[in-house]
Scaffold this motif. Structure first.
Motif, PDB file in Angstrom:
ATOM      1  N   THR A  43     -11.057  -3.897   1.032  1.00 32.73           N
ATOM      2  CA  THR A  43     -10.504  -2.626   1.501  1.00 32.73           C
ATOM      3  C   THR A  43      -9.987  -1.890   0.286  1.00 32.73           C
ATOM      4  N   SER A  44     -10.776  -0.910  -0.135  1.00 38.43           N
ATOM      5  CA  SER A  44     -10.319  -0.004  -1.165  1.00 38.43           C
ATOM      6  C   SER A  44      -9.612   1.154  -0.467  1.00 38.43           C
ATOM      7  N   THR A  45      -9.483   2.257  -1.122  1.00 37.36           N
ATOM      8  CA  THR A  45      -8.565   3.278  -0.625  1.00 37.36           C
ATOM      9  C   THR A  45      -9.007   4.673  -1.033  1.00 37.36           C
ATOM     10  N   SER A  46      -8.603   5.642  -0.261  1.00 34.46           N
ATOM     11  CA  SER A  46      -8.811   7.043  -0.634  1.00 34.46           C
ATOM     12  C   SER A  46      -8.075   7.360  -1.931  1.00 34.46           C
ATOM     13  N   GLU A  47      -7.120   6.508  -2.328  1.00 32.64           N
ATOM     14  CA  GLU A  47      -6.390   6.740  -3.586  1.00 32.64           C
ATOM     15  C   GLU A  47      -7.323   6.651  -4.796  1.00 32.64           C
ATOM     16  N   TYR A  87      -1.651   1.020  -8.558  1.00 34.00           N
ATOM     17  CA  TYR A  87      -2.384   0.868  -7.299  1.00 34.00           C
ATOM     18  C   TYR A  87      -3.771   1.511  -7.374  1.00 34.00           C
ATOM     19  N   ASP A  88      -3.792   2.787  -7.768  1.00 32.49           N
ATOM     20  CA  ASP A  88      -5.054   3.540  -7.765  1.00 32.49           C
ATOM     21  C   ASP A  88      -6.068   2.906  -8.726  1.00 32.49           C
ATOM     22  N   ALA A 104       0.799  -1.226   0.000  1.00 32.63           N
ATOM     23  CA  ALA A 104       0.000   0.000   0.000  1.00 32.63           C
ATOM     24  C   ALA A 104       0.832   1.277   0.000  1.00 32.63           C
ATOM     25  N   ARG A 151     -13.449   2.435   1.706  1.00 35.08           N
ATOM     26  CA  ARG A 151     -12.360   3.263   1.169  1.00 35.08           C
ATOM     27  C   ARG A 151     -11.579   3.820   2.359  1.00 35.08           C
ATOM     28  N   ILE A 152     -10.422   3.233   2.571  1.00 30.95           N
ATOM     29  CA  ILE A 152      -9.621   3.527   3.748  1.00 30.95           C
ATOM     30  C   ILE A 152      -8.738   4.749   3.501  1.00 30.95           C
ATOM     31  N   ASN A 212      -5.760   7.475   5.276  1.00 37.99           N
ATOM     32  CA  ASN A 212      -4.510   7.264   6.044  1.00 37.99           C
ATOM     33  C   ASN A 212      -4.769   6.716   7.452  1.00 37.99           C
ATOM     34  N   LYS A 263      -7.171  -0.602  -7.620  1.00 37.65           N
ATOM     35  CA  LYS A 263      -8.228  -0.579  -6.602  1.00 37.65           C
ATOM     36  C   LYS A 263      -9.568  -0.181  -7.223  1.00 37.65           C
TER      37      LYS A 263
END
Lengths: 346, 346
Positions: B137-141, B168-169, B100, B194-195, B197, B172
Motif C-alpha cells: 500500500t503506497s500512497t497519494s503522498e 513518509y513520502d 500514516a 496508491r491509496i 484519503n 513510500k
C-alpha cells in the motif's frame, strides 16, 4: 594495508590529529581524490569501502601514509565495532559510498537502495555518536529527467519511482530525507551536496559513463558509442573542482541549510563532447548509435548560484584541460599490462 | 491471543487453508478491515503489527477466530523465525504497515523511513521465499503537492525530499522502487496500490486526519479546526470501497504492471466536508483556523481510470452514507468509558 599508524594509537606519545575524517566510498573515483586532499590538508583519513565498484588501485598512492587507514566494509551492514569505538575521535563523516553508474547500480538494485538508505543511516548514527559533522553526496539524479533548466535546489524533480533507475534516484532522495531529519532534530550537523557529472583520473574505465566510455573507446581504437542521437546535454565538472566544492561545503557555517548543487554549468551536447574526444585522441574510429536507456535524462545543467553565494565556489578547470589530464591518465591505465589493484590488500 | 488455531498446526488432520495471508499493519485502520474481509472470504490471516499507531481494539472482533492469528512485530526489524518458517504456506503478503498521519509519522522520522524501506524489504524477502504475491500500500503522498489534477499513475509527483513529510513520502517512493525491482527481476509478483484519503470506522480518533478530527471535535462539542482557509481539496474514499479495491488488485492478473491509484475521485474542499459534518452532528461549536502545515497538499484527487480498466473497480459508498456510519462509530467509541484496547494481549 592493516599496519600501525597514528590512527591505531590509543593514549600515548603520538600527537592526536586535530581532524579525523571517515570517508565512506573513499576508494571510489571522487572519494579517492577527497582522501588525498584531506591528507594534504594535514588531516587524518579513515577510508571505508567495500570495493564493490570502486578500485583499491585508486588508493595506491595513499597506502602507507601515516595518517591514512583503509577499512574494507559495506555500509549497508552494521558498522564494525572497531570503527564505532573510534567515535570520540571522529570529527567529520563523509558519505560518498554507492555505485553511481546505471549499469552497475542496477546489477543489484536492492543493495543499491540499502546502501543509500540503511548505509546512510549507519553513518548518520556514527556522526551523531561522534558529534561529528556529516556530509552526504547526493546527486543530480534526484532531479530525474528535469523539466526546468538549469536545475536549482528548490526544484522538486521529475523522477520515476517505479523505473530501473529508481533504486539509485529514490535511494538518494530517501538518504537526503534522512539526513535532513537528523539535522532538524539536532542529532548531527548535516551537509548535502547534489553532485552533477564529474570526470577525471581514477574513473572506472568500465562503469559506462559517457566521458570514460568515449575516451577509452577512442584510446583503444574501438567504435565510439553514442546513446540516442547525441543531442542530449550534460555538464562536466573536473574532479579537483568537485573535491574543492565538497570540502568548502563541509566546512561552511550553514547549519540547518538546504542541499547545495555542485557541478559545472557549462552545458554541452554529448555530440560536442564527442568532438572534443575525437580531436584530443585523433582516433579514426567510427561512431555507432544505440538506443537511449530508459529514463535517461535529456538535459542536465546545475544552477550553482547557491554554491557561489554560500561557499564562494565555482569550478575553475576548463574542459579542454580536464579532458587532456583525463585522457593522459586513461592512456597510462590502459598501457599498464595488468591492473595493479590485485596487490592491494584492504 | 496466542492460542492453538489451525494456523499453528503442522502436518496433521487439519485441512490446510487454501490461502494464508500475512497482513502487516493489520491492526491499523484499513488493515483491520482487510483482515476481516479476508476471513469472511474464507481465507486465513496472520496479522503482523507493532501497535505503534494502530489499535489492538480494531482486532477485538477477530480475536479467537480460528483462521486468525496476531503476531506483535515491528517490520523494520528482522522478521521472527516463527514467521519465516511458515513461508511455504504463505500465499499472499500485504504491506499496510506504517504510521500514516503526519504528526505521528514525524515523531520518529528515522523509524518511518526504516519501516517503509527496510520493512518493505523484509516483507518482499518473505514473499520471495514463500513464492507469494506481494502488495504494497503506497500512497497519494508519492505525488506530493501535485501540479496536475487529477493525478494519474504516470505523474511523477512534486515531492520535497528535504522537508518534514519526506520521511513518509520518500519512504513510500523508495518502497515502490524496491517492489518494482523485485517484480522486474522475477523475484516475486508485486502489486502497488496508491491509496488516497480513506475514512471510516476504526480510524484513530487522535491521528490528526481531517475527517476524524472534525467528527470527533463535533461530537465532543470542541472547537472545529480548519487548517488554512479550508479551500484545499481532498477526495474521501469509504474504507469498504478501499478494501474491495485492494483485494481486487491483489488477485488481478496484471503482473509486471504499474502502480494503481485507489481512491474516490469525488473532490471537495475541506470547507464542504466541514459543512457535511456540521449538518450530520448538529454541533454549534465554532470553527477556528490554524496555519497550513509545511508541504500540505493544496489539491488531491485520484484519476482512477486504470483501476476502473484493469480491476473493474470504482468506489460505491456515497459520502453522506459513509460519514453517517463513521460518525456513529466514533460516537460509540467516545461513549465507551475507557478504551477497550488494554484488554488485548498481542
Amino acid at each position: 594495508m592493516r599496519k600501525q599508524t597514528d590512527l591505531d594509537h590509543g593514549p600515548g606519545p603520538t600527537i592526536r590529529p586535530l581532524a579525523l575524517n571517515v570517508v565512506a566510498g573513499g576508494a571510489g573515483f571522487i572519494g579517492s581524490h577527497l582522501c588525498r586532499a584531506l591528507l594534504e590538508k594535514g588531516e587524518s583519513v579513515l577510508c571505508l569501502d567495500n570495493l564493490q565498484t570502486s578500485r583499491a588501485s585508486n588508493l595506491r598512492a595513499l597506502e602507507g601514509h601515516p595518517r591514512f587507514r583503509f577499512m574494507r566494509h559495506d555500509i549497508s551492514q552494521p558498522l564494525p565495532a572497531e570503527l564505532t569505538r573510534m567515535a570520540p575521535r571522529i570529527t567529520r563523516v563523509w558519505n560518498l559510498a554507492c555505485a553511481a553508474s546505471p549499469p552497475l547500480y542496477q546489477q543489484n538494485p536492492e543493495h543499491t537502495m540499502m546502501t543509500n538508505v540503511v548505509g546512510t543511516n549507519h553513518l548518520l548514527h556514527l556522526a551523531e555518536a561522534a558529534k561529528a559533522r556529516f556530509l552526504l553526496t547526493s546527486t543530480s539524479e534526484v532531479y530525474g529527467d528535469p523539466e526546468i533548466h538549469p536545475q536549482a535546489e528548490d526544484y522538486r524533480g521529475h523522477v520515476s519511482c517505479t523505473g530501473p533507475r529508481a533504486c539509485y534516484d529514490e535511494g538518494k532522495r530517501a538518504a537526503e530525507a534522512l539526513a535532513f531529519d537528523y539535522g532538524r532534530a539536532g542529532r548531527t550537523q548535516v551537509r548535502v551536496a547534489r553532485i552533477f557529472n564529474t570526470y577525471g583520473p581514477n574513473m572506472d574505465p568500465n562503469d559506462g559513463r559517457v566521458v570514460s566510455n568515449l575516451i577509452c573507446q577512442a584510446l583503444r581504437g574501438d567504435e565510439l558509442t553514442i546513446y540516442g542521437d547525441g543531442s542530449q546535454t550534460r555538464s562536466f565538472c573536473y574532479v579537483s573542482d568537485m573535491v574543492a566544492g565538497l570540502m568548502a561545503l563541509m566546512e561552511a557555517d550553514i547549519d540547518g541549510s538546504d542541499p547545495v548543487n555542485l557541478g559545472n554549468p557549462d552545458e554541452m551536447t554529448v555530440n560536442e563532447l564527442l568532438g572534443h574526444v575525437l580531436a584530443l585522441t585523433g582516433t579514426a574510429a567510427r561512431v555507432v548509435h544505440r538506443p537511449l536507456p530508459v529514463d535517461d535524462p535529456r538535459r542536465r545543467r546545475p544552477d550553482i548560484s547557491r554554491a557561489n553565494e554560500v561557499l564562494g565556489w565555482a569550478p575553475k578547470v576548463p574542459l579542454a584541460e580536464g579532458l587532456e589530464a583525463t585522457c593522459a591518465w586513461f592512456a597510462a591505465e590502459l598501457a599498464a599490462a595488468k591492473p595493479a589493484a590485485a596487490g592491494f590488500a584492504g
